[in-house]
Write a protein that holds these residues in place. Structure first.
Motif, PDB file in Angstrom:
ATOM      1  N   ARG A   2      -0.369  27.466  73.825  1.00  0.00           N
ATOM      2  CA  ARG A   2      -0.066  28.643  74.620  1.00  0.00           C
ATOM      3  C   ARG A   2       1.271  29.262  74.210  1.00  0.00           C
ATOM      4  NH1 ARG A   2      -2.296  32.776  77.246  1.00  0.00           N
ATOM      5  NH2 ARG A   2      -0.865  33.628  78.804  1.00  0.00           N
ATOM      6  N   GLU A   3       2.261  28.431  73.948  1.00  0.00           N
ATOM      7  CA  GLU A   3       3.575  28.916  73.553  1.00  0.00           C
ATOM      8  C   GLU A   3       3.507  29.645  72.215  1.00  0.00           C
ATOM      9  OE1 GLU A   3       8.015  27.121  72.529  1.00  0.00           O
ATOM     10  OE2 GLU A   3       6.620  25.962  73.774  1.00  0.00           O
ATOM     11  N   ALA A   4       2.730  29.081  71.296  1.00  0.00           N
ATOM     12  CA  ALA A   4       2.574  29.712  69.985  1.00  0.00           C
ATOM     13  C   ALA A   4       1.871  31.060  70.110  1.00  0.00           C
ATOM     14  CB  ALA A   4       1.784  28.800  69.049  1.00  0.00           C
ATOM     15  N   TYR A   5       0.898  31.119  71.031  1.00  0.00           N
ATOM     16  CA  TYR A   5       0.171  32.363  71.234  1.00  0.00           C
ATOM     17  C   TYR A   5       1.086  33.442  71.797  1.00  0.00           C
ATOM     18  CZ  TYR A   5      -3.476  35.550  72.792  1.00  0.00           C
ATOM     19  OH  TYR A   5      -4.263  36.660  72.986  1.00  0.00           O
ATOM     20  N   GLN A   6       1.918  33.079  72.763  1.00  0.00           N
ATOM     21  CA  GLN A   6       2.862  34.031  73.333  1.00  0.00           C
ATOM     22  C   GLN A   6       3.860  34.519  72.282  1.00  0.00           C
ATOM     23  OE1 GLN A   6       2.862  35.480  76.412  1.00  0.00           O
ATOM     24  NE2 GLN A   6       0.865  34.480  76.571  1.00  0.00           N
ATOM     25  N   GLU A   7       4.209  33.633  71.381  1.00  0.00           N
ATOM     26  CA  GLU A   7       5.110  34.020  70.294  1.00  0.00           C
ATOM     27  C   GLU A   7       4.442  35.071  69.400  1.00  0.00           C
ATOM     28  OE1 GLU A   7       7.403  32.040  66.440  1.00  0.00           O
ATOM     29  OE2 GLU A   7       6.612  30.756  68.041  1.00  0.00           O
ATOM     30  N   GLN A   8       3.146  34.904  69.155  1.00  0.00           N
ATOM     31  CA  GLN A   8       2.416  35.869  68.349  1.00  0.00           C
ATOM     32  C   GLN A   8       2.329  37.236  69.057  1.00  0.00           C
ATOM     33  OE1 GLN A   8       1.146  35.588  65.154  1.00  0.00           O
ATOM     34  NE2 GLN A   8       2.422  33.744  65.216  1.00  0.00           N
ATOM     35  N   LEU A   9       2.137  37.215  70.369  1.00  0.00           N
ATOM     36  CA  LEU A   9       2.122  38.461  71.119  1.00  0.00           C
ATOM     37  C   LEU A   9       3.487  39.150  71.053  1.00  0.00           C
ATOM     38  CD1 LEU A   9       0.107  37.519  74.342  1.00  0.00           C
ATOM     39  CD2 LEU A   9      -0.676  38.894  72.410  1.00  0.00           C
ATOM     40  N   GLY A  10       4.545  38.341  71.097  1.00  0.00           N
ATOM     41  CA  GLY A  10       5.888  38.898  70.980  1.00  0.00           C
ATOM     42  C   GLY A  10       6.114  39.556  69.633  1.00  0.00           C
ATOM     43  N   LYS A  11       5.606  38.942  68.588  1.00  0.00           N
ATOM     44  CA  LYS A  11       5.729  39.525  67.250  1.00  0.00           C
ATOM     45  C   LYS A  11       4.946  40.834  67.154  1.00  0.00           C
ATOM     46  CE  LYS A  11       6.540  35.225  64.680  1.00  0.00           C
ATOM     47  NZ  LYS A  11       6.006  34.278  63.663  1.00  0.00           N
ATOM     48  N   LEU A  12       3.804  40.860  67.826  1.00  0.00           N
ATOM     49  CA  LEU A  12       2.997  42.072  67.828  1.00  0.00           C
ATOM     50  C   LEU A  12       3.743  43.218  68.506  1.00  0.00           C
ATOM     51  CD1 LEU A  12       0.194  43.046  66.985  1.00  0.00           C
ATOM     52  CD2 LEU A  12      -0.681  42.250  69.190  1.00  0.00           C
ATOM     53  N   ALA A  13       4.394  42.928  69.622  1.00  0.00           N
ATOM     54  CA  ALA A  13       5.193  43.944  70.312  1.00  0.00           C
ATOM     55  C   ALA A  13       6.340  44.420  69.430  1.00  0.00           C
ATOM     56  CB  ALA A  13       5.730  43.377  71.625  1.00  0.00           C
ATOM     57  N   GLU A  14       6.960  43.511  68.713  1.00  0.00           N
ATOM     58  CA  GLU A  14       8.074  43.895  67.848  1.00  0.00           C
ATOM     59  C   GLU A  14       7.606  44.784  66.703  1.00  0.00           C
ATOM     60  OE1 GLU A  14      11.769  44.540  66.921  1.00  0.00           O
ATOM     61  OE2 GLU A  14      11.165  43.338  68.661  1.00  0.00           O
ATOM     62  N   GLU A  15       6.396  44.560  66.212  1.00  0.00           N
ATOM     63  CA  GLU A  15       5.850  45.429  65.179  1.00  0.00           C
ATOM     64  C   GLU A  15       5.705  46.866  65.702  1.00  0.00           C
ATOM     65  OE1 GLU A  15       2.214  43.536  64.071  1.00  0.00           O
ATOM     66  OE2 GLU A  15       3.167  42.108  62.710  1.00  0.00           O
ATOM     67  N   LEU A  16       5.246  47.003  66.945  1.00  0.00           N
ATOM     68  CA  LEU A  16       5.119  48.334  67.536  1.00  0.00           C
ATOM     69  C   LEU A  16       6.485  48.974  67.745  1.00  0.00           C
ATOM     70  CD1 LEU A  16       2.354  47.993  70.281  1.00  0.00           C
ATOM     71  CD2 LEU A  16       2.134  48.863  67.956  1.00  0.00           C
TER      72      LEU A  16
END
Length: 215
Positions: A2-16
């Protein structure tokens, strides 16, 4: 996991958020090229537009990868789907800056804008850049109130856009049909840039609240 998944979502937001910076810079430069008849700056915006397209492709690839590999549900699914749509809006903002730069290049070495409307476009450019910066902040913070605040800047843009028609319809307009067409198209580019910025902010609100704001 779950923590790794949230990290991926955070990276996605940073890309935007990074895309918002790119399109804001593009519009800032395109506006300067338009007002200063700066061909080299217009060419820079045109040449760098592909970077925005590539950023959208990366964000979408990342988002689709999360859909395929993680099978997100509820809030996480909202985030991924909204991100895909937001990336499209941000790319369109980049395209609109590109259109402004191409107009500056097309008319060079002549100025595109008559002097009596240049101040309006300078202000529209300022609002557009401010909106792009605000979008980046909203994406990072997911602050709903800040997201809703973008509507005020969009209203400012709409007011300026409408006022351009008043100027062109005035008996004092002496610049002919070609200049009026250029002003009309360029005004539309800035107005649509603002609309897409607000659309991104609304998608952030959807991510946070689960409800898409009414237009």
């Amino acid at each position: 996991m779950r923590e790794a998944y949230q990290e991926q979502l955070g990276k996605l937001a940073e890309e935007l958020a990074s895309m918002s910076t790119m399109v804001g810079t593009a519009m800032e430069r395109a506006t300067k090229a338009l007002l200063d008849t700066d061909l080299s700056l217009a060419e820079q915006v045109i040449d760098e537009d592909s970077q925005v397209d590539e950023a959208r492709a990366r964000a979408e690839e990342h988002a689709f990868g999360l859909l395929a590999l993680q099978a997100p549900v509820a809030g996480d699914l909202r985030t991924v789907i909204a991100t895909i749509h937001a990336a499209e809006d941000l790319e369109r903002m980049g395209d609109l800056a590109l259109h402004v730069a191409k107009a500056a290049r097309r008319r060079h070495p002549s100025a595109v804008l008559p002097t009596d409307v240049q101040a309006y476009f300078a202000e529209m450019g300022n609002i557009a850049v401010r909106l792009a910066k605000s979008v980046g902040s909203v994406i990072r913070s997911q602050d709903v109130e800040t997201a809703r605040g973008l509507e005020e800047a969009d209203d400012e843009m709409d007011d300026l856009h409408r006022h351009l028609f008043t100027v062109m319809m005035s008996p004092e307009w002496s610049h002919g049909v070609a200049a009026a067409v250029d002003v009309t198209l360029l005004g539309r580019f800035y107005e649509r840039f603002a609309d897409h910025a607000v659309a991104v902010a609304r998608r952030v609100e959807f991510i946070v609240t689960g409800k898409m704001p009414s237009t």
